[in-house]
Design a protein around this motif. Structure first.
Motif, PDB file in Angstrom:
ATOM      1  N   LEU A 185      49.068 -25.321  -1.642  1.00 50.45           N
ATOM      2  CA  LEU A 185      47.803 -25.464  -1.098  1.00 50.45           C
ATOM      3  C   LEU A 185      47.501 -26.753  -0.470  1.00 50.45           C
ATOM      4  O   LEU A 185      47.724 -27.734  -0.857  1.00 50.45           O
ATOM      5  CB  LEU A 185      46.864 -25.153  -2.073  1.00 50.45           C
ATOM      6  CG  LEU A 185      45.407 -25.424  -1.703  1.00 50.45           C
ATOM      7  CD1 LEU A 185      44.846 -24.227  -1.106  1.00 50.45           C
ATOM      8  CD2 LEU A 185      44.321 -25.461  -3.051  1.00 50.45           C
ATOM      9  N   ASN A 186      47.253 -26.655   0.905  1.00 46.06           N
ATOM     10  CA  ASN A 186      46.946 -27.843   1.600  1.00 46.06           C
ATOM     11  C   ASN A 186      45.453 -28.435   1.352  1.00 46.06           C
ATOM     12  O   ASN A 186      44.664 -28.109   1.584  1.00 46.06           O
ATOM     13  CB  ASN A 186      47.169 -27.442   3.158  1.00 46.06           C
ATOM     14  CG  ASN A 186      47.162 -28.804   3.983  1.00 46.06           C
ATOM     15  OD1 ASN A 186      46.142 -29.553   3.853  1.00 46.06           O
ATOM     16  ND2 ASN A 186      48.023 -28.806   5.156  1.00 46.06           N
ATOM     17  N   ASN A 187      45.644 -29.451   0.754  1.00 41.08           N
ATOM     18  CA  ASN A 187      44.727 -30.026   0.077  1.00 41.08           C
ATOM     19  C   ASN A 187      43.629 -30.400   1.033  1.00 41.08           C
ATOM     20  O   ASN A 187      42.255 -30.386   0.918  1.00 41.08           O
ATOM     21  CB  ASN A 187      44.991 -31.360  -0.937  1.00 41.08           C
ATOM     22  CG  ASN A 187      43.777 -31.455  -1.882  1.00 41.08           C
ATOM     23  OD1 ASN A 187      42.836 -30.746  -2.448  1.00 41.08           O
ATOM     24  ND2 ASN A 187      43.168 -32.796  -1.860  1.00 41.08           N
ATOM     25  N   TYR A 242      50.089 -21.701 -10.764  1.00 42.36           N
ATOM     26  CA  TYR A 242      51.213 -21.240 -10.064  1.00 42.36           C
ATOM     27  C   TYR A 242      51.856 -21.925  -8.780  1.00 42.36           C
ATOM     28  O   TYR A 242      53.007 -21.933  -8.736  1.00 42.36           O
ATOM     29  CB  TYR A 242      51.022 -19.788  -9.349  1.00 42.36           C
ATOM     30  CG  TYR A 242      50.796 -18.763 -10.679  1.00 42.36           C
ATOM     31  CD1 TYR A 242      52.105 -17.916 -11.282  1.00 42.36           C
ATOM     32  CD2 TYR A 242      49.728 -18.343 -11.152  1.00 42.36           C
ATOM     33  CE1 TYR A 242      51.945 -17.170 -12.222  1.00 42.36           C
ATOM     34  CE2 TYR A 242      49.524 -17.700 -12.296  1.00 42.36           C
ATOM     35  CZ  TYR A 242      50.804 -16.783 -12.847  1.00 42.36           C
ATOM     36  OH  TYR A 242      50.542 -16.091 -13.952  1.00 42.36           O
ATOM     37  N   ILE A 243      51.120 -22.699  -8.001  1.00 41.48           N
ATOM     38  CA  ILE A 243      51.472 -23.620  -6.879  1.00 41.48           C
ATOM     39  C   ILE A 243      50.872 -24.836  -6.917  1.00 41.48           C
ATOM     40  O   ILE A 243      49.914 -24.959  -7.642  1.00 41.48           O
ATOM     41  CB  ILE A 243      51.136 -22.798  -5.616  1.00 41.48           C
ATOM     42  CG1 ILE A 243      49.717 -22.527  -5.552  1.00 41.48           C
ATOM     43  CG2 ILE A 243      51.658 -21.369  -5.713  1.00 41.48           C
ATOM     44  CD1 ILE A 243      49.027 -22.305  -4.278  1.00 41.48           C
ATOM     45  N   ASP A 244      51.418 -25.639  -6.089  1.00 41.92           N
ATOM     46  CA  ASP A 244      51.128 -27.025  -6.079  1.00 41.92           C
ATOM     47  C   ASP A 244      49.867 -27.125  -5.182  1.00 41.92           C
ATOM     48  O   ASP A 244      49.596 -26.323  -4.181  1.00 41.92           O
ATOM     49  CB  ASP A 244      52.193 -28.025  -5.465  1.00 41.92           C
ATOM     50  CG  ASP A 244      53.537 -28.007  -6.382  1.00 41.92           C
ATOM     51  OD1 ASP A 244      53.478 -27.497  -7.688  1.00 41.92           O
ATOM     52  OD2 ASP A 244      54.529 -28.348  -5.743  1.00 41.92           O
ATOM     53  N   ARG A 245      49.222 -28.443  -5.161  1.00 40.18           N
ATOM     54  CA  ARG A 245      48.328 -28.783  -4.012  1.00 40.18           C
ATOM     55  C   ARG A 245      48.484 -30.191  -3.610  1.00 40.18           C
ATOM     56  O   ARG A 245      48.583 -31.058  -4.292  1.00 40.18           O
ATOM     57  CB  ARG A 245      46.894 -28.893  -4.902  1.00 40.18           C
ATOM     58  CG  ARG A 245      45.565 -28.995  -4.207  1.00 40.18           C
ATOM     59  CD  ARG A 245      44.787 -28.646  -5.050  1.00 40.18           C
ATOM     60  NE  ARG A 245      43.265 -29.437  -4.924  1.00 40.18           N
ATOM     61  CZ  ARG A 245      42.056 -29.312  -5.214  1.00 40.18           C
ATOM     62  NH1 ARG A 245      41.928 -28.333  -6.173  1.00 40.18           N
ATOM     63  NH2 ARG A 245      41.028 -30.110  -5.124  1.00 40.18           N
ATOM     64  N   ARG A 246      48.782 -30.088  -2.324  1.00 38.73           N
ATOM     65  CA  ARG A 246      49.095 -31.407  -1.786  1.00 38.73           C
ATOM     66  C   ARG A 246      48.359 -31.983  -0.498  1.00 38.73           C
ATOM     67  O   ARG A 246      47.713 -31.087   0.091  1.00 38.73           O
ATOM     68  CB  ARG A 246      50.675 -31.382  -1.353  1.00 38.73           C
ATOM     69  CG  ARG A 246      51.494 -30.870  -2.339  1.00 38.73           C
ATOM     70  CD  ARG A 246      53.028 -30.784  -1.759  1.00 38.73           C
ATOM     71  NE  ARG A 246      53.904 -30.169  -2.591  1.00 38.73           N
ATOM     72  CZ  ARG A 246      55.353 -29.592  -2.291  1.00 38.73           C
ATOM     73  NH1 ARG A 246      55.764 -29.877  -1.111  1.00 38.73           N
ATOM     74  NH2 ARG A 246      56.206 -29.284  -3.271  1.00 38.73           N
ATOM     75  N   ASP A 247      48.445 -33.194  -0.357  1.00 40.54           N
ATOM     76  CA  ASP A 247      47.585 -33.708   0.875  1.00 40.54           C
ATOM     77  C   ASP A 247      48.495 -33.700   2.100  1.00 40.54           C
ATOM     78  O   ASP A 247      47.894 -33.999   3.019  1.00 40.54           O
ATOM     79  CB  ASP A 247      47.235 -35.225   0.724  1.00 40.54           C
ATOM     80  CG  ASP A 247      46.193 -35.273  -0.486  1.00 40.54           C
ATOM     81  OD1 ASP A 247      45.348 -34.134  -0.634  1.00 40.54           O
ATOM     82  OD2 ASP A 247      46.011 -36.423  -1.248  1.00 40.54           O
ATOM     83  N   THR A 248      49.642 -33.247   2.053  1.00 41.08           N
ATOM     84  CA  THR A 248      50.544 -33.148   3.354  1.00 41.08           C
ATOM     85  C   THR A 248      50.631 -31.731   4.006  1.00 41.08           C
ATOM     86  O   THR A 248      50.237 -30.756   3.293  1.00 41.08           O
ATOM     87  CB  THR A 248      51.840 -33.635   3.059  1.00 41.08           C
ATOM     88  OG1 THR A 248      52.527 -32.976   2.073  1.00 41.08           O
ATOM     89  CG2 THR A 248      51.733 -35.233   2.781  1.00 41.08           C
TER      90      THR A 248
END
Length: 421
Positions: free
Chosen positions: A342-344, A415-421
């Motif tokens: 998930l694009n934070n 289930y999935i990551d959340r990142r700022d990139t």
């Protein structure tokens, strides 16, 4: 270098140790039970054995009666407690079949309460009921159609996964009801009736990475006109209460201040008739409160809830430079593809913008959401990409951000990551 450091310190879901089995939530009556408590449908009948004669299934007929459906004659139901241990069949420590006293094998597992057939993966993977709710005319059926079509053809690929119907029967029913009319015939689908039998649409979202659990997704196309009906919600509150995630759909035309500003290319008479069909979104929350939320701790729900502004393409009628509502460069009109995580930044942009938008146009609704839903986020989607004219779709169906609420729910469920990139 900075991006490298961000990747090192990115917050990832904590890996969960897989249990021996998962409790099953029946996707039909929402009864919760252990896999050992299932019963089985016999694969044959016998006229010389009372226990194996065809008969009315009282449990299944009682469930069908809610939808004014007829009683059904079925094969016998086998309780596994009557089956010796050596004649029980297990897979991954989950009871999946039995051999009856005539040597016949059955793997048709049933809910012990309503006797509907369970998904083949029940007990092996978590059952995630996704409730799609909202008032009449909000576009739930179209949203579900567009969402599942996007999950199968784009989202699953972007997350190294596959999304398929649990059975051919579910796939055919879903395609005939949703996919063919919209994506092949360019026509709208019929509105869901409150008297329609609530058979769920069950899909499996499976990752290539074996360390990630498979999701069993259970979607309900709940009739919008029933969301403000006490009798209807008394039936549906159980599946909402047992949901892993909620998608609460809000149509811009439900909001009176927006209806006055959006000028559809319709005659005055048609426009007035069209607008009069809408229930205010706060009425849906009132119904949910009476039948579900009020019975939760502190009269709030912590189920992850995506508040989704639908038909976002209609907001083109509101866009203006320096507008208090929507500006021409709004995130609403720009499709975003989330891949691998998930694009934070994109998420926070749309979450903040739609939260502020709803605060301006319907403060009472926004306040109610903030009070009664402790874990929520705001989204805007266009399931079709454009507004249909007289039930006909023009051009290619091009959904905008339709899978974003689901991707956020994947993150909330770990289930999935959340990142700022």
């Amino acid at each position: 270098m900075l991006s490298f450091i961000k990747k090192i310190f990115v917050t990832r879901p904590v890996p969960r140790q897989k249990p021996e089995y998962y409790n099953i939530i029946c996707p039909y009556c929402f009864h919760k039970f252990k896999p050992e408590e299932v019963v089985f449908r016999a694969t044959h009948t016998r006229d010389d054995d009372d226990e194996f004669m065809e008969r009315i299934d009282e449990n299944l007929s009682k469930w069908r009666k809610r939808f004014k459906a007829d009683e059904v004659y079925m094969e016998a139901v086998i309780d596994p407690v009557t089956i010796p241990d050596e004649n029980r069949i297990y897979s991954e420590k989950v009871l999946v079949g039995v051999v009856d006293r005539y040597g016949e094998v059955t793997r048709r597992r049933l809910c012990p309460e309503c006797h509907n057939v369970l998904p083949v993966s029940a007990g092996k993977v978590p059952s995630n009921i996704i409730s799609v709710i909202g008032a009449s005319q909000v576009g739930k059926s179209v949203f579900i159609a567009s969402l599942v079509h996007t999950l199968q053809n784009k989202t699953a690929v972007n997350f190294d996964a596959s999304c398929i119907a649990m059975t051919p029967e579910v796939g055919n029913r879903f395609n005939n009801r949703f996919i063919r009319p919209i994506f092949e015939n360019n026509t709208m689908i019929a509105t869901t009736s409150v008297n329609e039998q609530m058979d769920p649409y069950i899909f499996e979202f499976k990752f290539k990475d074996d360390n990630k659990e498979t999701l069993t997704l259970v979607f309900f196309d709940v009739a919008g006109e029933g969301m403000t009906s006490r009798e209807y919600l008394e039936i549906q509150a159980e599946h909402i209460k047992n949901s892993s995630g909620i998608m609460f759909l809000v149509d811009p035309l439900q909001i009176r201040s927006i209806r006055d500003k959006i000028h559809l290319k319709l005659g005055t008479e048609e426009q007035n008739e069209f607008s009069s069909k809408y229930d205010e979104p706060t009425m849906v929350i009132s119904g949910l409160y009476e039948n579900f939320i009020a019975h939760q701790p502190n009269s709030r729900t912590n189920i992850p809830t995506a508040v989704v502004l639908t038909k976002s393409d209609m907001l083109h009628y509101l866009k203006e430079e320096d507008s208090d509502y929507i500006q021409p460069n709004s995130n609403v009109f720009r499709n975003v593809v989330h891949k691998e995580y998930l694009n934070n930044i994109e998420f926070e942009n749309i979450n903040g913008e739609i939260g502020r938008f709803l605060q301006k146009v319907d403060q009472s609704f926004k306040s109610a959401v903030d009070v009664y839903f402790t874990n929520k986020a705001y989204f805007a989607v266009s399931a079709l990409g454009s507004n249909p004219k007289n039930t006909e779709l023009s051009g290619v169906v091009s959904p905008i951000r339709v899978d974003e609420p689901f991707i956020w729910l994947l993150n909330q469920l770990g289930y999935i990551d959340r990142r700022d990139t």
